[in-house]
Design a protein around this motif. Structure first.
Motif: not given
Lengths: 117, 117, 117, 117
Positions: B62-63, B65-67, B69-71, B80, B82
């Motif tokens: 999960m981290r 996938i969140g990264q 988004h952030e990138m 975004i 998902s």
């Protein structure tokens, strides 16, 4: 080595959790357990007929969904599949309630416009 | 107070990430960025035509996938969405490759049976 | 040759439709169009912050979601991605409203029990 | 009255079908049945570890997924939930294989560029 990028500070996630290999086709008991766990999380959430929407930081939201899986495993569910729709945006902060309001306002304006013809 | 429950030690997640409000309808550039980030994560992952499957602990998956988004937000994508299908099980450890193999074995057995029949 | 099997006479589908390559990150205008089209379909539907739930025969429900795609393409959206959660069951007919009621009843019973406990 | 709008002539759908209330947590038998039904449909499809991707007209694709539900109900599964990611586009025709190729080309170009850099 894990990337040093942070995760988003805010997201809205809608998840639909499905237990597999349970004796009955009903999932109401499991969903009720999920609601109770969400209540203790302190996050904003709302139940609807096709899932539960929860709002908060990416890490908090994903942690609580993972905890729902873990809780149900401990209650005897051997396999769980969730579908999670998760959205993040940086143009503005939008709470989960505002999305529906915005669409309803557009619908009302459209009806006014056609009445005014 | 957050619940003290842990998250699952292992999961398989398949995610389909969609950037909104981008100038073109193509998402290939964003998906390529996502693959590069996944490569640095050290997690097992595989790209297919409808998403990317990634395997690891719930928190690591999960981290990352969140990264992603952030990138992409930092690269200029303002919104975004998902869709994440995530599964956990406690009856046995099953890697993402084994699932397809198991179905293919059943299909092959069925064909053998009907030939023998 | 297509299989002669019918499709299910009843389903509940929850869909989240995302236009790609649009000038803005807002999707409210598109979602309002979708609500107007659903209204003309005669099917039961309800909008929530993470999608729209619609109920009817499999063919009617899937047709109207496809018509939503086609309508938005005609309005200029070049690419659309939807996530559809669709459920069917043969043990009993359950409307979309009943699912939430059932969970809420279980939650209320649990609270009564703990108060009495 | 149903809207006279047609549905899209082409789509790519990726679906993950989950039987509920089955005696075991394994879904391999059901997925094998689904693959056999898809084979008779004449549509292009491919199985991966998180679902099955199928390509064709909107109506054909949605019909075959509905037939998968109906088939499994007849085999005794009382409740089924599917997650379907479906995409349509009018800017160009893109087969399901091309999406991965395009991302892989971008990744290869990036690696060439950094080697040359």
């Amino acid at each position: 080595m894990s990337s040093p990028l942070p995760t988003p500070p805010h997201c809205i996630a809608d998840f639909c959790l499905i237990p597999l290999g349970t004796p009955t086709a009903s999932v109401a008991r499991e969903i009720a357990s999920v609601q109770r766990l969400l209540k203790t999380s302190g996050l904003s959430y709302t139940l609807h007929s096709a899932g539960t929407t929860v709002e908060g930081s990416w890490d908090d939201v994903m942690r609580v969904i993972g905890q729902c899986h873990e809780m149900l495993h401990r209650e005897g569910v051997v396999r769980i599949q969730s579908d999670v729709r998760v959205g993040t945006r940086v143009d503005r902060v939008q709470g989960m309630g505002e999305k529906v309001e915005r669409v309803e306002r557009l619908l009302a304006e459209g009806e006014d416009a056609s009445r005014e013809g």
